[in-house]
Design an enzyme around this catalytic site. Sequence first.
Site, short mmCIF file in Angstrom:
data_model
loop_
_atom_site.label_atom_id
_atom_site.label_comp_id
_atom_site.label_asym_id
_atom_site.label_seq_id
_atom_site.Cartn_x
_atom_site.Cartn_y
_atom_site.Cartn_z
N ASN A 164 -42.08 3.87 -9.06
CA ASN A 164 -41.00 3.02 -9.58
C ASN A 164 -40.80 3.17 -11.08
O ASN A 164 -39.72 2.94 -11.60
CB ASN A 164 -41.26 1.55 -9.23
N GLN A 192 -39.10 3.04 -3.39
CA GLN A 192 -38.28 3.66 -4.43
C GLN A 192 -37.78 5.06 -4.03
O GLN A 192 -37.12 5.72 -4.83
CB GLN A 192 -39.06 3.76 -5.75
N HIS A 214 -33.24 -4.55 -1.20
CA HIS A 214 -32.51 -4.72 -2.47
C HIS A 214 -32.62 -3.52 -3.40
O HIS A 214 -32.00 -3.52 -4.47
CB HIS A 214 -32.94 -6.03 -3.16
N CYS A 336 -43.95 -8.35 -20.04
CA CYS A 336 -44.47 -9.52 -20.72
C CYS A 336 -44.87 -10.54 -19.65
O CYS A 336 -44.03 -11.08 -18.95
CB CYS A 336 -43.39 -10.10 -21.63
#
Length: 399
Positions: A164, A192, A214, A336
């Site tokens: 990915n 992927q 998705h 993050c």
Amino acid sequence: MGGDCSSRVYNRPVDRIYLDHNATTPVDPRVLEAMLPLLRETFGNASSLHWYGQQARAALDDARGEIARLVGAQPSEIVFTASGTEADNMALRGVAAAARAPRRKVLCSAVEHHAVVNTARALAEEGIPVATVRVSSGGALDLDDLAAKLDEETALVSVMLANNETGVVQPVPEVARLARARGALVHCDAVQAAGKIPVDVRSLDVDTLALSGHKVYAPKGVGVLYVRRGTRMKALLRGGSQERNRRAGTENVAGAVGFARAAALAREELAGEGTRLAALRDRLEQRLLAIPGAIRNGEGSRVPNTSNVSFERIEAESLLLALDLAGVAVSTGAACAAGAVEPSHVLRAMGLPMERVQGSVRFSLGRGTTAEEIERAADAVAAAVGRQRASARAVAARR
Ligand code: PLP
């Protein structure tokens, strides 16, 4: 598909550029159209005996057949799940739970998605022997390391088809050959890869394979696990007898139908779209790598839509924010999490120095991406990198 496609697939401000298709894709309007009747009229529970149930069951069966065609499987080998993550969990946990001692060990590559990495970690905490297989600096699986770690106690090897973050395609048929020789099963995370390169469960020779709606222009909330006929695995969820007792829970029929329509479109458009995206990706890389101190991450065979590039003396996080302000959506290798920047385990496993990992940006193109957008995005990156380096120099000069 040409520039036309952009307006058909995306409903977004014209000046925004979306280059984060590996995170998620917009729902193709043709997919939405196929789903609407299942939400509005034939909304029945596929387990019900009345007309509504029969309509839903027929739609679900058709959808299963279409997904099976995408990956060269039998319809009975397709299990609908709620996500790619669930499919990965189901494969690892299901096979591990059905394994008989002493064959209990699980091997997975160091660059697997967190859906696999963290499931393997949880299995290890529960006492299952787990080992990680190395990758090269280009991101490809080290087959010698796999061969050395495979033994008669290995129950399952989990290797993704396309990464990915880097788009690197792994040698899954070779993985399967090595695993079979030792009597181990093979799980492949093809989330992927589907829609970007051909995916065929027979030529890959895998036992289980995960897909996600998705990532291929279907909605979020639907995934698939291909389970080769005869594979011994336990169900993850307990409840009704849906999906031949392999996955309990009322089926998301509209989601399955959307996924099936997306699979049919992916099959029809794979060749042309692959060539188109590879040309756009190559042009993007040509432009980005002309920026001083830019270097590509990931070598060898790659899916056509993904490019991962590090920029020297740049914090990818601030570059991402600057690009967002300029209307360009990308993602970084360092996510993050809980206020701390966690460096990409994929790029770290490739042995890249921390500075290069922290300066890495992923560009992932898709059905709506146009040549003009690629030029504008490359201009925006060059300008943002230039500005950030200039301000870093100014700060250093004041010290
Ligand atoms: N596997 C890979 C390689 C992925 O890229 C992703 C999503 O990013 C997943 C699994 C998880 O899929 P989902 O988002 O459907 O849970």
